[in-house]
Design a protein around this motif. Structure first.
Motif, PDB file in Angstrom:
ATOM      1  N   VAL A  13      30.056   2.234  44.660  1.00  0.00           N
ATOM      2  CA  VAL A  13      30.494   1.193  43.722  1.00  0.00           C
ATOM      3  C   VAL A  13      30.063  -0.184  44.217  1.00  0.00           C
ATOM      4  O   VAL A  13      29.586  -1.018  43.439  1.00  0.00           O
ATOM      5  CB  VAL A  13      32.017   1.252  43.531  1.00  0.00           C
ATOM      6  CG1 VAL A  13      32.512   0.049  42.735  1.00  0.00           C
ATOM      7  CG2 VAL A  13      32.422   2.547  42.825  1.00  0.00           C
ATOM      8  N   ILE A  14      30.203  -0.423  45.523  1.00  0.00           N
ATOM      9  CA  ILE A  14      29.782  -1.711  46.088  1.00  0.00           C
ATOM     10  C   ILE A  14      28.279  -1.907  45.899  1.00  0.00           C
ATOM     11  O   ILE A  14      27.817  -2.987  45.514  1.00  0.00           O
ATOM     12  CB  ILE A  14      30.149  -1.800  47.581  1.00  0.00           C
ATOM     13  CG1 ILE A  14      31.678  -1.839  47.748  1.00  0.00           C
ATOM     14  CG2 ILE A  14      29.515  -3.036  48.226  1.00  0.00           C
ATOM     15  CD1 ILE A  14      32.135  -1.763  49.195  1.00  0.00           C
ATOM     16  N   GLY A  15      27.507  -0.847  46.169  1.00  0.00           N
ATOM     17  CA  GLY A  15      26.057  -0.944  46.025  1.00  0.00           C
ATOM     18  C   GLY A  15      25.640  -1.223  44.594  1.00  0.00           C
ATOM     19  O   GLY A  15      24.786  -2.086  44.331  1.00  0.00           O
ATOM     20  N   ILE A  16      26.228  -0.508  43.643  1.00  0.00           N
ATOM     21  CA  ILE A  16      25.899  -0.736  42.235  1.00  0.00           C
ATOM     22  C   ILE A  16      26.318  -2.134  41.803  1.00  0.00           C
ATOM     23  O   ILE A  16      25.585  -2.843  41.095  1.00  0.00           O
ATOM     24  CB  ILE A  16      26.574   0.330  41.347  1.00  0.00           C
ATOM     25  CG1 ILE A  16      25.973   1.713  41.635  1.00  0.00           C
ATOM     26  CG2 ILE A  16      26.420  -0.017  39.865  1.00  0.00           C
ATOM     27  CD1 ILE A  16      26.690   2.850  40.927  1.00  0.00           C
ATOM     28  N   GLY A  17      27.508  -2.549  42.236  1.00  0.00           N
ATOM     29  CA  GLY A  17      27.984  -3.884  41.884  1.00  0.00           C
ATOM     30  C   GLY A  17      27.073  -4.983  42.399  1.00  0.00           C
ATOM     31  O   GLY A  17      26.766  -5.947  41.676  1.00  0.00           O
ATOM     32  N   MET A  18      26.597  -4.830  43.649  1.00  0.00           N
ATOM     33  CA  MET A  18      25.697  -5.838  44.212  1.00  0.00           C
ATOM     34  C   MET A  18      24.330  -5.798  43.539  1.00  0.00           C
ATOM     35  O   MET A  18      23.664  -6.830  43.407  1.00  0.00           O
ATOM     36  CB  MET A  18      25.560  -5.633  45.722  1.00  0.00           C
ATOM     37  CG  MET A  18      26.814  -5.995  46.506  1.00  0.00           C
ATOM     38  SD  MET A  18      27.366  -7.700  46.221  1.00  0.00           S
ATOM     39  CE  MET A  18      26.001  -8.612  46.950  1.00  0.00           C
ATOM     40  N   TRP A  19      23.882  -4.614  43.102  1.00  0.00           N
ATOM     41  CA  TRP A  19      22.608  -4.528  42.374  1.00  0.00           C
ATOM     42  C   TRP A  19      22.714  -5.303  41.062  1.00  0.00           C
ATOM     43  O   TRP A  19      21.813  -6.072  40.714  1.00  0.00           O
ATOM     44  CB  TRP A  19      22.263  -3.063  42.107  1.00  0.00           C
ATOM     45  CG  TRP A  19      20.856  -2.863  41.626  1.00  0.00           C
ATOM     46  CD1 TRP A  19      19.755  -2.592  42.384  1.00  0.00           C
ATOM     47  CD2 TRP A  19      20.401  -2.927  40.260  1.00  0.00           C
ATOM     48  NE1 TRP A  19      18.635  -2.483  41.585  1.00  0.00           N
ATOM     49  CE2 TRP A  19      18.999  -2.687  40.270  1.00  0.00           C
ATOM     50  CE3 TRP A  19      21.027  -3.159  39.045  1.00  0.00           C
ATOM     51  CZ2 TRP A  19      18.235  -2.674  39.119  1.00  0.00           C
ATOM     52  CZ3 TRP A  19      20.269  -3.150  37.887  1.00  0.00           C
ATOM     53  CH2 TRP A  19      18.900  -2.902  37.927  1.00  0.00           C
ATOM     54  N   ILE A  20      23.817  -5.115  40.351  1.00  0.00           N
ATOM     55  CA  ILE A  20      24.015  -5.832  39.086  1.00  0.00           C
ATOM     56  C   ILE A  20      24.112  -7.333  39.332  1.00  0.00           C
ATOM     57  O   ILE A  20      23.509  -8.140  38.604  1.00  0.00           O
ATOM     58  CB  ILE A  20      25.281  -5.314  38.373  1.00  0.00           C
ATOM     59  CG1 ILE A  20      25.094  -3.853  37.953  1.00  0.00           C
ATOM     60  CG2 ILE A  20      25.613  -6.189  37.163  1.00  0.00           C
ATOM     61  CD1 ILE A  20      26.350  -3.200  37.416  1.00  0.00           C
ATOM     62  N   TRP A  21      24.861  -7.730  40.364  1.00  0.00           N
ATOM     63  CA  TRP A  21      25.011  -9.154  40.672  1.00  0.00           C
ATOM     64  C   TRP A  21      23.657  -9.771  41.033  1.00  0.00           C
ATOM     65  O   TRP A  21      23.335 -10.883  40.632  1.00  0.00           O
ATOM     66  CB  TRP A  21      26.010  -9.334  41.800  1.00  0.00           C
ATOM     67  CG  TRP A  21      26.507 -10.748  41.965  1.00  0.00           C
ATOM     68  CD1 TRP A  21      26.104 -11.858  41.264  1.00  0.00           C
ATOM     69  CD2 TRP A  21      27.498 -11.209  42.877  1.00  0.00           C
ATOM     70  NE1 TRP A  21      26.778 -12.980  41.691  1.00  0.00           N
ATOM     71  CE2 TRP A  21      27.642 -12.612  42.680  1.00  0.00           C
ATOM     72  CE3 TRP A  21      28.276 -10.582  43.845  1.00  0.00           C
ATOM     73  CZ2 TRP A  21      28.529 -13.381  43.428  1.00  0.00           C
ATOM     74  CZ3 TRP A  21      29.166 -11.347  44.590  1.00  0.00           C
ATOM     75  CH2 TRP A  21      29.293 -12.727  44.376  1.00  0.00           C
ATOM     76  N   THR A  22      22.838  -9.020  41.774  1.00  0.00           N
ATOM     77  CA  THR A  22      21.522  -9.533  42.176  1.00  0.00           C
ATOM     78  C   THR A  22      20.643  -9.813  40.964  1.00  0.00           C
ATOM     79  O   THR A  22      19.873 -10.774  40.951  1.00  0.00           O
ATOM     80  CB  THR A  22      20.827  -8.531  43.118  1.00  0.00           C
ATOM     81  OG1 THR A  22      21.630  -8.340  44.285  1.00  0.00           O
ATOM     82  CG2 THR A  22      19.447  -9.039  43.535  1.00  0.00           C
ATOM     83  N   THR A  23      20.738  -8.967  39.929  1.00  0.00           N
ATOM     84  CA  THR A  23      19.933  -9.201  38.730  1.00  0.00           C
ATOM     85  C   THR A  23      20.266 -10.542  38.074  1.00  0.00           C
ATOM     86  O   THR A  23      19.433 -11.117  37.367  1.00  0.00           O
ATOM     87  CB  THR A  23      20.142  -8.082  37.691  1.00  0.00           C
ATOM     88  OG1 THR A  23      21.510  -8.070  37.252  1.00  0.00           O
ATOM     89  CG2 THR A  23      19.772  -6.730  38.272  1.00  0.00           C
ATOM     90  N   MET A  24      21.468 -11.041  38.313  1.00  0.00           N
ATOM     91  CA  MET A  24      21.902 -12.305  37.701  1.00  0.00           C
ATOM     92  C   MET A  24      21.680 -13.509  38.612  1.00  0.00           C
ATOM     93  O   MET A  24      21.902 -14.647  38.199  1.00  0.00           O
ATOM     94  CB  MET A  24      23.392 -12.212  37.333  1.00  0.00           C
ATOM     95  CG  MET A  24      23.689 -11.132  36.287  1.00  0.00           C
ATOM     96  SD  MET A  24      25.436 -11.082  35.793  1.00  0.00           S
ATOM     97  CE  MET A  24      26.197 -10.408  37.266  1.00  0.00           C
ATOM     98  N   ARG A  25      21.230 -13.251  39.848  1.00  0.00           N
ATOM     99  CA  ARG A  25      20.995 -14.346  40.783  1.00  0.00           C
ATOM    100  C   ARG A  25      19.574 -14.880  40.633  1.00  0.00           C
ATOM    101  O   ARG A  25      18.642 -14.121  40.300  1.00  0.00           O
ATOM    102  CB  ARG A  25      21.185 -13.877  42.230  1.00  0.00           C
ATOM    103  CG  ARG A  25      22.579 -13.418  42.595  1.00  0.00           C
ATOM    104  CD  ARG A  25      23.557 -14.560  42.612  1.00  0.00           C
ATOM    105  NE  ARG A  25      23.096 -15.666  43.438  1.00  0.00           N
ATOM    106  CZ  ARG A  25      23.695 -16.841  43.531  1.00  0.00           C
ATOM    107  NH1 ARG A  25      24.773 -17.070  42.802  1.00  0.00           N
ATOM    108  NH2 ARG A  25      23.230 -17.784  44.305  1.00  0.00           N
TER     109      ARG A  25
END
Length: 414
Positions: A192-204
Motif C-alpha cells: 500500500v505504501i509503495g502504490i501510494g508513493m507511486w501515485i503521489w510521484t505522478t503528481m509531483r
C-alpha cells in the motif's frame, strides 16, 4: 560551488537551482513529507520484517539463517538499486526513474505475498531492495536539485529527524501486525505504501529539468562519472565521515540487544522502549542542525560530541559499569551522530551536485559497506570488551576525518 548561502532561516528556505518559484510553506511541508517517506523505504523493508522471522521459519519449514537471507538480499538490492537508479536519474530525470523504481518495489512486494518457498521469497526480497534503492538514492538527489547550502542542510536535518522515528517504530508495528495478521500483513502494508508513493510521484513535478541533465552515455560514461566523484577530495571526505559515523551507529544497534537484555537483564519490551527513547537523541541532533548557522561547523561540533560519547561509552563497557552509566554516555554519542548525519549528507550532496544521482549512490553504498564491515566485530569474544574496542577504533578514525574536514578549503565548505 554555491554552498555559502547563509541568509535564509529554517522557516523560510529559498528554492535552489532547480526552482525559481516563490516560497510556498504548504508545498515545502509536503515536500519534506514526500522526501522523508522516500528516505524511510530502506528502514521499512527491513525493520518491519524483523519480528516476522520466527513465524516465517515455521511456515516455510526452513532455518533462521535462510530466512535472514531475506535481509541480506534486500541489502544487496538496495546497493544495486542505488548505483543503477542514481546514475540513470542524472541522465533521464528523477521523476521517471523514481516511478520505475517504485514499480519494481511494488512488483517485488506483490510477488512476495504469493511465496510458497523461502527461495522464491528471498528473490522477491532482492527485487524489493532494488526498487527501494531508487527511493533511497533519490531522497538525497531530489533535495539537492531544489536547494543549496544552508537550505539543503535544513531539509536534510528535518528529513533525518522524521526518518529517525522509523527504526524505533517499525519493529514495534511489525510485531503487532505479525501477531494479528501474520507476516503477509506486513507486506500488504508495504504494498500500500509503495502504490501510494507511486501515485503521489505522478503528481509531483520533475526536479531535474532537461537542461541540467547529463547527456546519455554508455557504461564508460557512468563509470567516468563515478570516478570523477571518487577523485573529488572534499566529497569523499564528507562521504567517509558519514560512513564512519554510520558504522558507530550500527555497532551500537547490533550490540545493544545483547548488552541490555543478556548482560543487564532487560525484558524485550523494556529494551524496545529504551531503544526507542535513545533514538530521540539522534532525532534531536538532526533537528539542532536546522537551528544553527554554519553547516560545516555543525559537523565538527557534532563529530566531537559523538567521539567523546563513544570513548566514554567504551570506558563504561570495559569497566562493566551499570546501565545508568551506559545510558549517560550513549545519549551524547547518538546526539552527536544525528548532527553528523544531517550535515555530512548536505555537504556531500553540495559537492556532488553536478551528478547528484551518482553522488547519492556513492553516499548510500559507502555507508552500508562500512556498516557491514564493522558490525560483526562487536560479537567477537566478550561483547562488552569487543564493543568497547570497536567504539574506540571508530572514534579514533572519525577524529582523523574530522581533522580532514577542518582543513578543507573554505570554498569546499557550506
Amino acid at each position: 560551488m554555491t554552498g555559502n548561502n547563509h541568509t535564509s532561516t529554517p522557516a523560510s528556505p529559498q528554492p535552489g537551482p532547480g526552482s525559481d518559484a516563490p516560497f510556498d510553506r504548504h508545498e515545502y511541508i509536503l515536500f519534506i513529507i514526500f522526501i522523508a517517506i522516500l528516505g524511510s523505504f530502506s528502514s521499512l523493508v527491513n525493520d518491519m520484517y524483523l519480528p516476522a522471522i520466527p513465524a516465517m521459519v515455521r511456515e516455510f519449514h526452513t532455518t533462521p539463517s535462510m530466512t535472514q537471507l531475506g535481509i541480506s538480499a534486500t541489502m544487496l538490492g538496495l546497493g544495486i538499486g542505488s548505483v543503477v537508479w542514481g546514475s540513470l536519474s542524472d541522465r533521464y530525470g528523477r521523476k521517471h526513474i523514481l516511478l520505475i523504481s517504485l514499480g519494481v518495489f511494488v512488483g517485488g512486494t506483490l510477488l512476495s505475498l504469493f511465496s510458497r518457498s523461502i527461495i522464491f521469497f528471498n528473490i522477491c526480497r532482492l527485487l524489493q531492495g532494488i526498487g527501494a534503492g531508487g527511493s533511497m538514492v533519490l531522497s538525497f538527489s531530489i533535495p539537492a536539485d531544489r536547494y543549496t547550502g544552508k537550505n539543503l542542510a535544513v531539509i536534510m536535518s528535518l528529513v533525518g529527524a522524521l526518518n529517525g522515528f522509523v527504526p524505533a517504530v517499525a519493529p514495534l508495528a511489525g510485531g503487532f501486525m505479525t501477531d494479528d495478521f501474520g507476516w503477509r500483513g506486513i507486506f500488504i502494508v508495504l504494498l500500500v505504501i509503495g502504490i501510494g508513493m507511486w501515485i503521489w510521484t505522478t503528481m509531483r513535478p520533475e526536479s531535474l529539468p532537461p537542461s541540467r541533465r547529463m547527456p546519455p552515455t554508455g557504461v564508460k560514461g557512468y563509470l567516468r562519472a563515478y570516478m570523477c566523484l571518487v577523485r573529488n577530495h572534499p566529497f569523499m571526505t564528507y562521504v567517509l565521515t558519514k560512513s564512519i559515523a554510520i558504522g558507530l551507529l550500527f555497532s551500537y544497534i547490533s550490540s545493544a540487544p545483547f548488552i541490555l537484555q543478556t548482560h543487564y537483564g532487560m525484558t524485550p519490551s523494556h529494551f524496545g522502549l529504551m531503544f526507542g527513547a535513545n533514538s530521540l537523541a539522534l532525532i534531536a541532533g538532526s533537528m539542532l542542525v536546522a537551528k544553527l548557522r554554519k553547516v560545516r561547523g555543525c559537523l565538527l561540533y557534532g563529530g566531537a560530541v559523538m567521539c567523546v560519547g563513544a570513548l566514554a561509552e567504551a570506558v563504561i563497557l570495559w569497566l562493566d559499569r551499570g546501565i545508568v552509566a551506559y545510558e549517560i554516555a550513549i545519549i551524547p554519542m547518538l546526539f552527536g551522530s544525528g548532527m553528523v548525519f544531517s550535515t555530512s549528507n548536505a555537504l556531500s550532496m553540495e559537492e556532488g551536485r553536478a551528478d547528484a544521482g551518482s553522488a547519492s549512490a556513492i553516499l548510500n553504498v559507502a555507508k552500508y559497506i562500512f556498516a557491514a564491515l564493522v558490525t560483526p566485530l562487536v560479537g567477537i569474544g566478550d561483547i562488552m570488551h569487543s564493543t568497547a574496542v570497536v567504539f574506540i577504533g571508530i572514534a579514533a578514525l572519525s577524529g582523523c576525518f574530522l581533522v580532514g574536514v577542518s582543513r578543507l578549503p573554505a570554498s569546499a565548505a557550506t
